[in-house]
Design an enzyme around this catalytic site. Sequence first.
Site, PDB file in Angstrom:
ATOM      1  N   GLU A 166       0.784  -1.238   0.000  1.00  0.00           N
ATOM      2  CA  GLU A 166       0.000   0.000   0.000  1.00  0.00           C
ATOM      3  C   GLU A 166       0.815   1.287   0.000  1.00  0.00           C
ATOM      4  OE1 GLU A 166      -4.240  -1.462   1.804  1.00  0.00           O
ATOM      5  OE2 GLU A 166      -2.925  -0.332   3.148  1.00  0.00           O
ATOM      6  N   GLU A 375      -6.619  -8.009   0.194  1.00  0.00           N
ATOM      7  CA  GLU A 375      -7.425  -7.423   1.265  1.00  0.00           C
ATOM      8  C   GLU A 375      -8.765  -7.008   0.673  1.00  0.00           C
ATOM      9  OE1 GLU A 375      -5.706  -4.413   3.788  1.00  0.00           O
ATOM     10  OE2 GLU A 375      -3.689  -5.264   3.612  1.00  0.00           O
TER      11      GLU A 375
END
Length: 476
Positions: A166, A375
């Site tokens: 991320e 995710e």
Amino acid sequence: MTDHFPKDFLWGASTSAYQVEGAATTHGKGQSQQDIINDERAKQFGFADTSITSDHYHHFKEDIRLFKEMGFTSYRFSIAWSRIFPNGDHQVNEEGLDFYRQLIRELKANDIEPIPTLYHYDLPWALVEKYNGWLSRDVVQDFSDYAKFVVNAFKDDVKYWITINEQSIIVQYWTQKCYVPKQYQDQNQLRYQINHHMNLAQAEAVKHIHAAGGLAGPALGYAPVYARTSKPEDQIAALNANDLRNFYYLDVYFRGYYNVAALNYLKQHHLAPEIAVGDEDRFKENLSDFLAINYYDSQCAHACPPDAEHAWSGYNLTGKKGDMSGFETHPDFYQMCPNPELRTTDWDWAIDPIGLEFVYRDLYTRYHMPFMVTENGLGAYDELTADEQVHDTYRIDYLRDHIAATQRAMSMGVEVLGYMPWSALDLLSTSNGYKKRYGLIYVDRTDADPKDCRRIKKDSFHWYKKVIASNGADLR
């Protein structure tokens, strides 16, 4: 539309080291920047710190038995850099190395594909003290040495490697995801300098993974940006937002260069990173093999006047709808805003399963690479009843709709390797502690009291077990 998935589809779920393992400063592990950041947030907001979290370090065999019972064929986790190299250098903590050796061995013994992430926010604190961590280009070589060591240690048992988690979220929330000394926190160019160093580190990791015969992919926190209205000005704003928030990262991973429009904007506003000669050559020489996508919601943008005040992304600290602290604003480029067409979670995250389908279709056309969902989940207040049940139908509904979106995209030719929602079990949220839960397995603890971290199967556990057993055919 297909109602099932390929036979070799990877079903599982995800966690990260600092949020689930505990044993943060024991068994030879050095402190990480997340240990320090979360200690500060624990004192400020009353959240749990990283010392115990969900105690996966001592419960991993029990957890893997539960994963096996659910039918997992994959498990995405992260390796804590400072558990392997406590000081961030070449001094190995053999006990930490053996923990991951045992974890991977246990996964393989249960026919669960280990999918490790090399970096999930937890830079060794020693490197922050040494040269301010990711602020310094020196971190690239240290990360390269760490990645090479870990990849070679486990190359015989690992096929898929997640490189860095991320980067776009790190840019947006840099003081939560990086330790940034106060004297630098008003220097926003450093957000993009940190990201550039991470891109170089990511390229190094890809190089080592390919040399070891593995496949490499970054995990990007991805949210498509829709235009607020059909006005041309809002359409351009959404295009600008997608370029800066999304394609600025993806173009490096899969094309080897920075998105032109986004980089030009950063240069015009003195935010662009310093790029050395040969840096983009390193990107081009080490392109990723797949995209590990972390998808929770979509975003919305509208035109922003040139005299607006610049602002960065806010967040909801309380879990009360409407408590979002603010929206990112780039004058004369775009302004983020709520999407009036979508419901939200208690933390003001838009619920948009069709957005995931949009992402698959859009990015597959742009880059033609396979996906792996690493995710995807619903953070919520979960209630443990008197008879020790957790009736999380809201989570089941969320996951069902996103799996169905994955099915629809695959029926249109998109290649998806696996689905690993967040999270396998309850864990520490950096922003919200243990109040905000994502797990398929309930961990019996609170922010104030770790209790015994007993594992309890939620309704979503039993539902997901049925989904996996039917290979996605039964989503009821």
